[in-house]
Design an enzyme around this catalytic site. Structure first.
Site, PDB file in Angstrom:
ATOM      1  N   LYS A  76      -9.482   4.052  -2.099  1.00 41.97           N
ATOM      2  CA  LYS A  76      -8.437   5.058  -1.920  1.00 41.97           C
ATOM      3  C   LYS A  76      -8.604   6.296  -2.807  1.00 41.97           C
ATOM      4  CE  LYS A  76      -4.862   2.521   0.379  1.00 41.97           C
ATOM      5  NZ  LYS A  76      -5.305   1.098   0.378  1.00 41.97           N
TER       6      LYS A  76
ATOM      7  N   GLU B 236       3.451   8.095  -0.538  1.00 42.01           N
ATOM      8  CA  GLU B 236       4.140   6.813  -0.447  1.00 42.01           C
ATOM      9  C   GLU B 236       3.086   5.729  -0.568  1.00 42.01           C
ATOM     10  OE1 GLU B 236       1.899   6.406   2.534  1.00 42.01           O
ATOM     11  OE2 GLU B 236       3.002   8.271   2.620  1.00 42.01           O
TER      12      GLU B 236
ATOM     13  N   SER C  83     -13.549  -3.358   0.605  1.00 42.59           N
ATOM     14  CA  SER C  83     -12.691  -2.204   0.345  1.00 42.59           C
ATOM     15  C   SER C  83     -11.965  -2.199  -0.990  1.00 42.59           C
ATOM     16  CB  SER C  83     -11.675  -2.048   1.478  1.00 42.59           C
ATOM     17  OG  SER C  83     -10.923  -3.227   1.625  1.00 42.59           O
TER      18      SER C  83
HETATM   19  C1  LIG Z   1      -5.153   0.359   1.562  1.00 42.18           C
HETATM   20  C2  LIG Z   1      -6.219  -0.598   1.690  1.00 42.18           C
HETATM   21  C3  LIG Z   1      -6.751  -0.940   2.952  1.00 42.18           C
HETATM   22  C4  LIG Z   1      -6.208  -0.412   4.246  1.00 42.18           C
HETATM   23  O1  LIG Z   1      -6.186   0.966   4.384  1.00 42.18           O
HETATM   24  P1  LIG Z   1      -7.111   1.730   5.427  1.00 42.18           P
HETATM   25  O2  LIG Z   1      -6.669   3.136   5.358  1.00 42.18           O
HETATM   26  O3  LIG Z   1      -6.896   1.125   6.771  1.00 42.18           O
HETATM   27  O4  LIG Z   1      -8.508   1.557   4.967  1.00 42.18           O
HETATM   28  C5  LIG Z   1      -7.812  -1.818   2.981  1.00 42.18           C
HETATM   29  N1  LIG Z   1      -8.316  -2.369   1.855  1.00 42.18           N
HETATM   30  C6  LIG Z   1      -7.825  -2.069   0.635  1.00 42.18           C
HETATM   31  C7  LIG Z   1      -8.424  -2.705  -0.580  1.00 42.18           C
HETATM   32  C8  LIG Z   1      -6.766  -1.181   0.502  1.00 42.18           C
HETATM   33  O5  LIG Z   1      -6.283  -0.902  -0.715  1.00 42.18           O
END
Ligand SMILES: *Cc1c(COP(=O)(O)O)cnc(C)c1O
Length: 389
Positions: free
Chosen positions: A85, A107, A374
């Site tokens: 992010k 948010e 992610s």
């Molecule tokens: C926020 C988040 C997601 C989902 O958000 P996307 O915008 O769909 O990528 C996926 N994995 C993690 C670790 C997150 O913090």
């Protein structure tokens, strides 16, 4: 309505007229900035020195053995703050500075986007208000505290179900009040044009890096790329560099299936339909009246009822395969990753891992599967302990 910002029939700007000037200014500054050498150099410097890019591509040896093929993780969990992010937050915070605005609002659900935004605002010298549903504050106490420690203000939202979509509504109200001085920093590839395009741009280094790394390590492209998601920022981040490679299968995993509590699901592709949600025409979980249904995924980060327009388009075109992982499968994946690789992934990431594990034995030995790792799971350890019998 104009036809800008559409991916096929998805996207657009379904917003009240008084938001147009802010969206038009944002679009203009973005198109200039993405060609501006000074902007890009500053962005790249922050990505390298502050966020820790490029992230490694990890050959997951033990997972590979289990799967019977070669598995690589793109380690976005190693980005400062613990997820992908920050890539987008830094980009949009810099845009805010370029627009001459002084304040960011946003948010957050799992808190990861709030943490990333507070960090980005702080390092770029902007003030930051983070709207968070009371239920999410309860579920993600540590991240709510972290946001405050990082210089952000947490604003608790009690209306509706006290979850992400309620925080979005409240943040919008606040944005409208302070439009000339404030940028609304959206955390995923959702919302009215130009947000989905901007967020996808500020995440595309994930795939650019991964493509170079995988070619250098193996000399070939992956057979499959698996990413989890909600709005789709990390998924689009990794997909974009491979969309044109028709032989690369793109797999998207959303929350859903059988919930542990037997409640509603968050699977907008699998169970939802097309409607208007928060400024864009897109796939969402909705009732017969076009109202979004209450969703309940165990991971707050995937508890958003809509998919982004670009993701919806890729899905509709058949370029993207959509799957779901249930809460139970997510928890199993969490525990398995700790034992197998010594990694604790975010519950969101565990959706992708759950789908990976389901594909065990389906690949040839030399096939490559690339998984977008992610985020890290520190925020979810409490929940994991409570859910263990
Ligand atoms: C926020 C988040 C997601 C989902 O958000 P996307 O915008 O769909 O990528 C996926 N994995 C993690 C670790 C997150 O913090």
């Amino acid at each position: 309505m104009n036809r800008r910002g559409y991916f096929g029939k998805y996207g657009g700007q379904f917003v009240p007229e008084f938001l147009y000037p802010a969206l038009t200014q944002l679009e203009k500054v973005f198109w200039e900035a993405k060609e501006d050498k000074e902007f890009l150099e500053e962005y790249d410097r922050l990505l390298a020195e502050y966020a820790g890019r490029p992230t490694p591509l990890y050959f997951a040896q033990n997972t590979s053995k289990l799967m019977g093929c070669r598995v690589y993780f793109k380690r976005e969990d190693l980005v400062s703050g613990g997820s992908h992010k920050l890539n987008n937050a830094l980009g949009q915070a810099l845009l805010t500075k370029y627009m001459g605005k002084k304040q960011i609002i946003t948010e957050t659900a799992a808190g990861m986007h709030g943490v990333a935004t507070s960090m980005a605002a702080n390092v770029i010298g902007l003030s930051c208000n983070v709207f968070m549903g009371v239920k999410d504050i309860e579920r993600q106490k540590i991240n709510a505290e972290k946001i405050k420690l990082l210089g952000g203000n947490v604003i608790a939202v009690t209306r509706g179900s006290g979850v992400l979509k309620d925080a979005v509504s409240e943040a919008l109200v606040s944005w409208i009040r302070d439009l000339p001085t404030t940028h609304y920093l959206i955390g995923s590839a959702v919302g009215p044009h130009p947000y989905p395009t901007i967020v996808a741009f500020f995440q595309k280094m994930i795939g650019d890096e991964a493509r170079k790394q995988i070619l250098k390590k193996t000399g070939k492209l992956p057979k499959t790329i698996i990413a989890c998601g909600s709005g789709g920022s990390n998924a689009l981040g990794i997909y974009q560099a491979f969309v044109k490679d028709k032989d690369v299968e793109l797999v998207f995993v959303e929350g859903g299936g059988t919930s542990l509590k037997g409640t509603h699901h968050a699977a907008a592709f699998k169970e939802g339909s097309v409607g208007i949600f928060q400024g864009a025409k897109t796939y969402l979980v909705q009732d017969d009246y076009g109202m979004d249904r209450k969703t309940e995924s165990r991971s707050a980060g995937l508890n958003y009822p809509a998919r982004g327009p670009q993701l919806s388009y890729l899905y509709k075109m058949g370029r993207l395969k959509a799957c779901v992982a249930s809460d139970k499968e997510v928890l199993e994946a969490f525990e398995k990753m700790g034992k197998l690789e010594g990694l604790l992934p975010a519950f969101e990431t565990c959706h992708a891992i759950a789908e990976l594990i389901k594909r065990r034995g389906k690949y040839k030995k030399d096939d490559i599967v690339l998984l977008n790792f992610s985020g890290r799971g520190d925020k979810d350890i409490d929940t994991a302990i409570k859910l263990r019998i």
